[in-house]
Scaffold this motif. Structure first.
Motif, PDB file in Angstrom:
ATOM      1  N   ILE A 174      -0.499  -0.563  15.981  1.00 19.28           N
ATOM      2  CA  ILE A 174      -1.728  -0.854  15.237  1.00 19.28           C
ATOM      3  C   ILE A 174      -2.274  -2.257  15.496  1.00 19.28           C
ATOM      4  N   GLY A 175      -1.513  -3.105  16.205  1.00 19.46           N
ATOM      5  CA  GLY A 175      -2.023  -4.424  16.559  1.00 19.46           C
ATOM      6  C   GLY A 175      -1.290  -5.603  15.967  1.00 19.46           C
ATOM      7  N   ILE A 176      -0.113  -5.384  15.400  1.00 22.74           N
ATOM      8  CA  ILE A 176       0.670  -6.484  14.824  1.00 22.74           C
ATOM      9  C   ILE A 176       1.784  -6.853  15.794  1.00 22.74           C
ATOM     10  N   GLY A 177       1.709  -8.071  16.329  1.00 26.18           N
ATOM     11  CA  GLY A 177       2.730  -8.584  17.238  1.00 26.18           C
ATOM     12  C   GLY A 177       3.096 -10.003  16.852  1.00 26.18           C
ATOM     13  N   GLU A 178       3.626 -10.728  17.796  1.00 25.60           N
ATOM     14  CA  GLU A 178       4.088 -12.100  17.526  1.00 25.60           C
ATOM     15  C   GLU A 178       2.954 -13.022  17.087  1.00 25.60           C
ATOM     16  N   GLU A 179       1.781 -12.895  17.685  1.00 29.41           N
ATOM     17  CA  GLU A 179       0.662 -13.773  17.315  1.00 29.41           C
ATOM     18  C   GLU A 179       0.263 -13.561  15.861  1.00 29.41           C
ATOM     19  N   TYR A 180       0.272 -12.323  15.440  1.00 32.39           N
ATOM     20  CA  TYR A 180      -0.074 -11.989  14.061  1.00 32.39           C
ATOM     21  C   TYR A 180       0.927 -12.628  13.101  1.00 32.39           C
ATOM     22  N   ARG A 181       2.216 -12.470  13.426  1.00 29.13           N
ATOM     23  CA  ARG A 181       3.257 -13.066  12.576  1.00 29.13           C
ATOM     24  C   ARG A 181       3.219 -14.583  12.631  1.00 29.13           C
ATOM     25  N   ALA A 182       2.897 -15.158  13.784  1.00 30.87           N
ATOM     26  CA  ALA A 182       2.803 -16.622  13.895  1.00 30.87           C
ATOM     27  C   ALA A 182       1.690 -17.167  13.003  1.00 30.87           C
ATOM     28  N   ALA A 183       0.689 -16.341  12.729  1.00 30.66           N
ATOM     29  CA  ALA A 183      -0.396 -16.735  11.827  1.00 30.66           C
ATOM     30  C   ALA A 183       0.026 -16.615  10.362  1.00 30.66           C
ATOM     31  N   GLY A 184       1.276 -16.207  10.122  1.00 25.87           N
ATOM     32  CA  GLY A 184       1.813 -16.182   8.767  1.00 25.87           C
ATOM     33  C   GLY A 184       1.642 -14.882   8.017  1.00 25.87           C
ATOM     34  N   ARG A 185       1.325 -13.807   8.724  1.00 25.75           N
ATOM     35  CA  ARG A 185       1.149 -12.519   8.056  1.00 25.75           C
ATOM     36  C   ARG A 185       2.102 -11.494   8.653  1.00 25.75           C
ATOM     37  N   SER A 186       2.497 -10.546   7.821  1.00 30.17           N
ATOM     38  CA  SER A 186       3.382  -9.494   8.305  1.00 30.17           C
ATOM     39  C   SER A 186       3.433  -8.365   7.279  1.00 30.17           C
ATOM     40  N   LEU A 187       4.082  -7.274   7.660  1.00 32.07           N
ATOM     41  CA  LEU A 187       4.384  -6.184   6.736  1.00 32.07           C
ATOM     42  C   LEU A 187       5.867  -6.262   6.404  1.00 32.07           C
ATOM     43  N   TYR A 188       6.177  -6.228   5.122  1.00 26.92           N
ATOM     44  CA  TYR A 188       7.565  -6.256   4.654  1.00 26.92           C
ATOM     45  C   TYR A 188       7.884  -4.921   3.996  1.00 26.92           C
ATOM     46  N   THR A 189       9.079  -4.428   4.242  1.00 24.52           N
ATOM     47  CA  THR A 189       9.539  -3.211   3.577  1.00 24.52           C
ATOM     48  C   THR A 189       9.974  -3.567   2.167  1.00 24.52           C
ATOM     49  N   VAL A 190       9.449  -2.835   1.181  1.00 23.85           N
ATOM     50  CA  VAL A 190       9.825  -3.083  -0.209  1.00 23.85           C
ATOM     51  C   VAL A 190      10.653  -1.949  -0.811  1.00 23.85           C
ATOM     52  N   GLU A 191      10.634  -0.774  -0.159  1.00 19.18           N
ATOM     53  CA  GLU A 191      11.440   0.341  -0.643  1.00 19.18           C
ATOM     54  C   GLU A 191      11.701   1.301   0.507  1.00 19.18           C
ATOM     55  N   SER A 192      12.933   1.815   0.565  1.00 17.12           N
ATOM     56  CA  SER A 192      13.312   2.800   1.581  1.00 17.12           C
ATOM     57  C   SER A 192      14.158   3.888   0.943  1.00 17.12           C
ATOM     58  N   HIS A 193      13.914   5.137   1.329  1.00 16.57           N
ATOM     59  CA  HIS A 193      14.739   6.268   0.922  1.00 16.57           C
ATOM     60  C   HIS A 193      15.221   6.951   2.196  1.00 16.57           C
ATOM     61  N   LEU A 194      16.522   6.913   2.423  1.00 19.14           N
ATOM     62  CA  LEU A 194      17.113   7.523   3.613  1.00 19.14           C
ATOM     63  C   LEU A 194      17.766   8.845   3.258  1.00 19.14           C
ATOM     64  N   HIS A 195      17.629   9.791   4.156  1.00 18.82           N
ATOM     65  CA  HIS A 195      18.316  11.075   4.034  1.00 18.82           C
ATOM     66  C   HIS A 195      19.065  11.300   5.344  1.00 18.82           C
ATOM     67  N   ASN A 196      20.388  11.204   5.280  1.00 21.13           N
ATOM     68  CA  ASN A 196      21.218  11.436   6.454  1.00 21.13           C
ATOM     69  C   ASN A 196      21.595  12.904   6.492  1.00 21.13           C
ATOM     70  N   LYS A 197      21.272  13.569   7.602  1.00 20.27           N
ATOM     71  CA  LYS A 197      21.479  15.010   7.725  1.00 20.27           C
ATOM     72  C   LYS A 197      22.645  15.371   8.639  1.00 20.27           C
ATOM     73  N   ARG A 198      22.779  14.659   9.762  1.00 22.91           N
ATOM     74  CA  ARG A 198      23.795  14.985  10.762  1.00 22.91           C
ATOM     75  C   ARG A 198      24.361  13.690  11.349  1.00 22.91           C
ATOM     76  N   GLU A 199      25.577  13.779  11.846  1.00 24.42           N
ATOM     77  CA  GLU A 199      26.215  12.640  12.500  1.00 24.42           C
ATOM     78  C   GLU A 199      25.831  12.600  13.973  1.00 24.42           C
ATOM     79  N   VAL A 200      25.864  11.396  14.535  1.00 21.78           N
ATOM     80  CA  VAL A 200      25.715  11.224  15.983  1.00 21.78           C
ATOM     81  C   VAL A 200      26.760  10.226  16.448  1.00 21.78           C
ATOM     82  N   THR A 201      27.104  10.316  17.720  1.00 23.96           N
ATOM     83  CA  THR A 201      28.134   9.449  18.265  1.00 23.96           C
ATOM     84  C   THR A 201      27.570   8.594  19.390  1.00 23.96           C
TER      85      THR A 201
END
Length: 191
Positions: A74-101
């Motif tokens: 969508i257009g967010i890279g290092e320059e965007y973050r260097a300007a002091g803006r970013s997206l932060y994760t505030v909540e996550s819900h994980l559902h683990n279904k199968r194992e991998v090796t």
């Protein structure tokens, strides 16, 4: 948030596979796939725990890398973050279904479920890269922040327009069954 840790002079820093790659130029004429497929990776030996399969925290690490690929889409890279803006994760819900090796191929997809001026609601799927078995899902709420002020702030108009285009493309797909579901132990109220 990454598949790799460490860099010269900063061995403790988490590094995403996309760090230093900038961002994609937005093309309004480009078709937006539903879902987006922006990240694939094999299971790293560093992600395998004492049970011989990918550790639970590493699922979130890989989903974080998928989010980073989306940010760059969508257009967010290092320059965007260097300007002091970013997206932060505030909540996550994980559902683990199968194992991998170790070494197994992972294929990630992402859907934009919703957004507003400050928030982005994402849904990730992790599938086996060979047989497409669903391995895990992640539902995430992110907030746009001004790091210098330490608080949320509206996304720039151009990012809101891009998110709007993605949302229009993604809103035609049915909502995944696990989205918005609370976690808890179901009890029979009659006993």
């Amino acid at each position: 948030m990454s598949s790799d840790t460490g860099e010269p002079g900063r061995p403790d820093r988490v590094v995403t596979p996309y760090e230093g790659t900038g961002h994609r130029d937005w093309d309004e004429a480009r078709e937006i796939p539903t879902p987006l497929r922006l990240h694939d990776t094999p299971v790293s030996p560093r992600w395998v725990d004492y049970n011989g399969h990918m550790s639970e925290s590493c699922y979130l690490l890989v989903f974080g890398d998928n989010s980073d690929a989306f940010f760059r889409y969508i257009g967010i890279g290092e320059e965007y973050r260097a300007a002091g803006r970013s997206l932060y994760t505030v909540e996550s819900h994980l559902h683990n279904k199968r194992e991998v090796t170790e070494g197994e191929p992972l294929q990630l997809s992402l859907r934009l479920l919703d957004f507003d001026a400050k928030r982005v609601h994402l849904f990730h799927e992790m599938r086996h890269g060979t047989d497409q078995t669903l391995l895990a899902t992640a539902e995430q709420m992110l907030v746009h922040v001004d790091a210098g002020k330490g608080r949320s702030c509206p996304l720039p108009a151009e990012l809101q327009q891009r998110l709007g285009a993605i949302h229009r493309a993604h809103s035609t797909a049915p909502l995944p069954e696990v989205v918005g579901k609370p976690m808890g132990i179901r009890r029979d109220r009659n006993t």
